[in-house]
Design a protein around this motif. Structure first.
Motif, mmCIF file in Angstrom:
data_model
loop_
_atom_site.group_PDB
_atom_site.id
_atom_site.type_symbol
_atom_site.label_atom_id
_atom_site.label_comp_id
_atom_site.label_asym_id
_atom_site.label_seq_id
_atom_site.Cartn_x
_atom_site.Cartn_y
_atom_site.Cartn_z
ATOM 1 N N ALA A 1 -22.250 12.190 13.752
ATOM 2 C CA ALA A 1 -21.292 12.186 12.650
ATOM 3 C C ALA A 1 -21.097 10.775 12.090
ATOM 4 O O ALA A 1 -20.929 10.581 10.883
ATOM 5 C CB ALA A 1 -19.955 12.761 13.120
ATOM 6 N N ALA A 2 -21.125 9.774 12.971
ATOM 7 C CA ALA A 2 -20.975 8.378 12.533
ATOM 8 C C ALA A 2 -22.152 7.919 11.688
ATOM 9 O O ALA A 2 -21.996 7.154 10.721
ATOM 10 C CB ALA A 2 -20.793 7.461 13.745
ATOM 11 N N ARG B 1 -20.462 16.084 23.192
ATOM 12 C CA ARG B 1 -19.470 15.554 22.265
ATOM 13 C C ARG B 1 -19.804 14.115 21.862
ATOM 14 O O ARG B 1 -19.612 13.719 20.699
ATOM 15 C CB ARG B 1 -18.076 15.622 22.895
ATOM 16 C CG ARG B 1 -17.517 17.037 23.006
ATOM 17 C CD ARG B 1 -16.150 17.065 23.650
ATOM 18 N NE ARG B 1 -15.613 18.412 23.733
ATOM 19 C CZ ARG B 1 -14.947 19.026 22.761
ATOM 20 N NH1 ARG B 1 -14.700 18.371 21.624
ATOM 21 N NH2 ARG B 1 -14.494 20.252 22.913
ATOM 22 N N MET B 2 -20.301 13.345 22.803
ATOM 23 C CA MET B 2 -20.712 11.967 22.467
ATOM 24 C C MET B 2 -21.869 11.977 21.488
ATOM 25 O O MET B 2 -21.888 11.182 20.532
ATOM 26 C CB MET B 2 -21.102 11.237 23.750
ATOM 27 C CG MET B 2 -19.942 10.938 24.678
ATOM 28 S SD MET B 2 -20.465 10.269 26.285
ATOM 29 C CE MET B 2 -21.281 8.750 25.747
ATOM 30 N N PHE C 1 -22.522 14.380 19.342
ATOM 31 C CA PHE C 1 -21.993 14.845 18.075
ATOM 32 C C PHE C 1 -21.266 13.732 17.338
ATOM 33 O O PHE C 1 -21.403 13.568 16.113
ATOM 34 C CB PHE C 1 -21.046 16.024 18.322
ATOM 35 C CG PHE C 1 -20.345 16.528 17.091
ATOM 36 C CD1 PHE C 1 -21.014 17.331 16.185
ATOM 37 C CD2 PHE C 1 -19.029 16.172 16.821
ATOM 38 C CE1 PHE C 1 -20.375 17.787 15.037
ATOM 39 C CE2 PHE C 1 -18.390 16.631 15.690
ATOM 40 C CZ PHE C 1 -19.068 17.433 14.794
ATOM 41 N N THR C 2 -20.493 12.940 18.079
ATOM 42 C CA THR C 2 -19.765 11.815 17.465
ATOM 43 C C THR C 2 -20.735 10.787 16.902
ATOM 44 O O THR C 2 -20.523 10.256 15.801
ATOM 45 C CB THR C 2 -18.848 11.153 18.512
ATOM 46 O OG1 THR C 2 -17.930 12.128 19.017
ATOM 47 C CG2 THR C 2 -18.069 10.007 17.896
ATOM 48 N N SER C 3 -21.794 10.491 17.639
ATOM 49 C CA SER C 3 -22.782 9.518 17.169
ATOM 50 C C SER C 3 -23.476 10.024 15.909
ATOM 51 O O SER C 3 -23.701 9.256 14.965
ATOM 52 C CB SER C 3 -23.830 9.261 18.262
ATOM 53 O OG SER C 3 -23.222 8.725 19.414
ATOM 54 N N GLU D 1 -8.859 14.822 16.619
ATOM 55 C CA GLU D 1 -8.768 15.338 15.260
ATOM 56 C C GLU D 1 -9.255 16.787 15.227
ATOM 57 O O GLU D 1 -10.361 17.086 15.687
ATOM 58 C CB GLU D 1 -9.613 14.481 14.319
ATOM 59 C CG GLU D 1 -9.179 13.029 14.247
ATOM 60 C CD GLU D 1 -10.083 12.222 13.337
ATOM 61 O OE1 GLU D 1 -10.888 12.851 12.604
ATOM 62 O OE2 GLU D 1 -9.992 10.994 13.367
ATOM 63 N N PHE E 1 -11.555 16.909 20.920
ATOM 64 C CA PHE E 1 -11.356 15.787 20.011
ATOM 65 C C PHE E 1 -9.889 15.717 19.575
ATOM 66 O O PHE E 1 -9.205 16.732 19.465
ATOM 67 C CB PHE E 1 -12.232 15.943 18.772
ATOM 68 C CG PHE E 1 -13.704 15.781 19.057
ATOM 69 C CD1 PHE E 1 -14.217 14.546 19.444
ATOM 70 C CD2 PHE E 1 -14.572 16.848 18.928
ATOM 71 C CE1 PHE E 1 -15.560 14.391 19.702
ATOM 72 C CE2 PHE E 1 -15.916 16.699 19.183
ATOM 73 C CZ PHE E 1 -16.416 15.471 19.579
ATOM 74 N N PHE F 1 -17.422 20.474 15.534
ATOM 75 C CA PHE F 1 -18.161 20.638 16.783
ATOM 76 C C PHE F 1 -18.402 22.119 17.073
ATOM 77 O O PHE F 1 -19.501 22.514 17.489
ATOM 78 C CB PHE F 1 -17.359 19.996 17.914
ATOM 79 C CG PHE F 1 -18.028 20.056 19.259
ATOM 80 C CD1 PHE F 1 -19.193 19.353 19.510
ATOM 81 C CD2 PHE F 1 -17.485 20.820 20.278
ATOM 82 C CE1 PHE F 1 -19.811 19.408 20.755
ATOM 83 C CE2 PHE F 1 -18.088 20.885 21.524
ATOM 84 C CZ PHE F 1 -19.255 20.173 21.762
ATOM 85 N N ARG G 1 -12.587 17.414 13.347
ATOM 86 C CA ARG G 1 -13.801 17.098 14.109
ATOM 87 C C ARG G 1 -14.082 18.170 15.155
ATOM 88 O O ARG G 1 -15.240 18.509 15.416
ATOM 89 C CB ARG G 1 -13.643 15.735 14.771
ATOM 90 C CG ARG G 1 -14.866 15.282 15.547
ATOM 91 C CD ARG G 1 -14.733 13.857 16.013
ATOM 92 N NE ARG G 1 -14.706 12.917 14.892
ATOM 93 C CZ ARG G 1 -14.696 11.591 15.040
ATOM 94 N NH1 ARG G 1 -14.688 11.063 16.259
ATOM 95 N NH2 ARG G 1 -14.676 10.813 13.983
ATOM 96 N N GLU G 2 -13.010 18.714 15.740
ATOM 97 C CA GLU G 2 -13.190 19.797 16.717
ATOM 98 C C GLU G 2 -13.802 21.030 16.056
ATOM 99 O O GLU G 2 -14.693 21.683 16.627
ATOM 100 C CB GLU G 2 -11.852 20.153 17.362
ATOM 101 C CG GLU G 2 -11.925 21.160 18.494
ATOM 102 C CD GLU G 2 -12.540 20.600 19.756
ATOM 103 O OE1 GLU G 2 -12.934 21.396 20.627
ATOM 104 O OE2 GLU G 2 -12.636 19.355 19.875
#
Length: 228
Positions: A225-226, A218-219, A221-223, A4, A2, A11, A7-8
């Motif tokens: 987090a959003a 990672r996708m 995790f991003t979803s 940022e 990532f 994760f 965010r890493e």
């Protein structure tokens, strides 16, 4: 990775507990196998390819060295289990430090794999002609390759660490086979080079597969987090 760093870290933190659990289970499984192997050695002793037991000074010396080696690996496994089980030790290492430690420990196990083979171990102990103790093992090379393949595949499938952190394991597997096969193996150089090429293809495929899997993780995790 990532862009940022926060965010890493999130994760890594999300997978930290699972990584510790998998490392503990993996070393426990390996330790169980080593104990079983020691029991089998005690029951069966040192024998030739034809099943004839040989009581010789050289055989006893190598057999004793083999026991010491197995016990050393078992102690290494227990150390890895202790680190994985202790929150305090993992906190001292940090998220990235624990991940790196796991990769280093996995690399050490890969380096030890060739010495699990009788032929390789005998030659490493200074016996230039292992066939004087047991029958010539023309499958020694394939046996070592299989052990390294199992370890490499297991690390890529089971360890929830970033794919780039598996690079030391991949390098260790390839170099371990090349060096040990040339130094200790019974096969000719052309055969070793063919196996190196095949092992390289397997390693590349495992690395790319792990990288693709991590992209999906990672996708997800991003979803997640959003949504939060």
């Amino acid at each position: 990775c990532f862009g940022e760093w926060g965010r890493e870290l999130g994760f890594l933190r999300q997978r930290h507990a699972k990584l510790a659990r998998v490392v503990f289970q993996g070393f426990a499984l390996l330790l169980t196998f080593l104990v079983f192997y020691l029991v089998m050695m005690a029951l069966l002793g040192w024998e030739t390819g034809g099943g004839n037991f040989i009581e010789s000074t050289e055989a006893r010396r190598i057999s004793l060295a083999r026991v010491v080696f197995i016990i050393s690996v078992a102690l290494f496994c227990m150390s890895g289990m202790a680190v994985a089980k202790s929150p305090r030790l993992r906190a001292c290492l940090g998220l990235r430090g624990f991940e790196l430690s796991v990769a280093v420990m996995a690399s050490f196990v890969a380096v030890a794999c060739p010495f699990g083979n009788l032929w390789y171990f005998s030659k490493a102990c200074g016996n230039a002609n292992p066939e004087t103790i047991f029958a010539t093992d023309i499958t020694a090379d394939e046996n070592v390759l299989l052990m390294l393949d199992i370890w490499l595949t297991g690390c890529h499938l089971m360890l929830p660490i970033r794919w780039i952190m598996l690079l030391p394991v991949e390098v260790a597997v390839l170099l371990t086979y090349m060096v040990s096969a040339v130094w200790l193996g019974p096969q000719v150089l052309s055969h070793i080079l063919q196996n190196c090429a095949l092992m390289s293809l397997l390693t590349i495929a495992a690395a790319l597969g792990r990288r693709n899997l991590e992209m999906h993780e990672r996708m997800a995790f991003t979803s997640l987090a959003a949504e939060r």
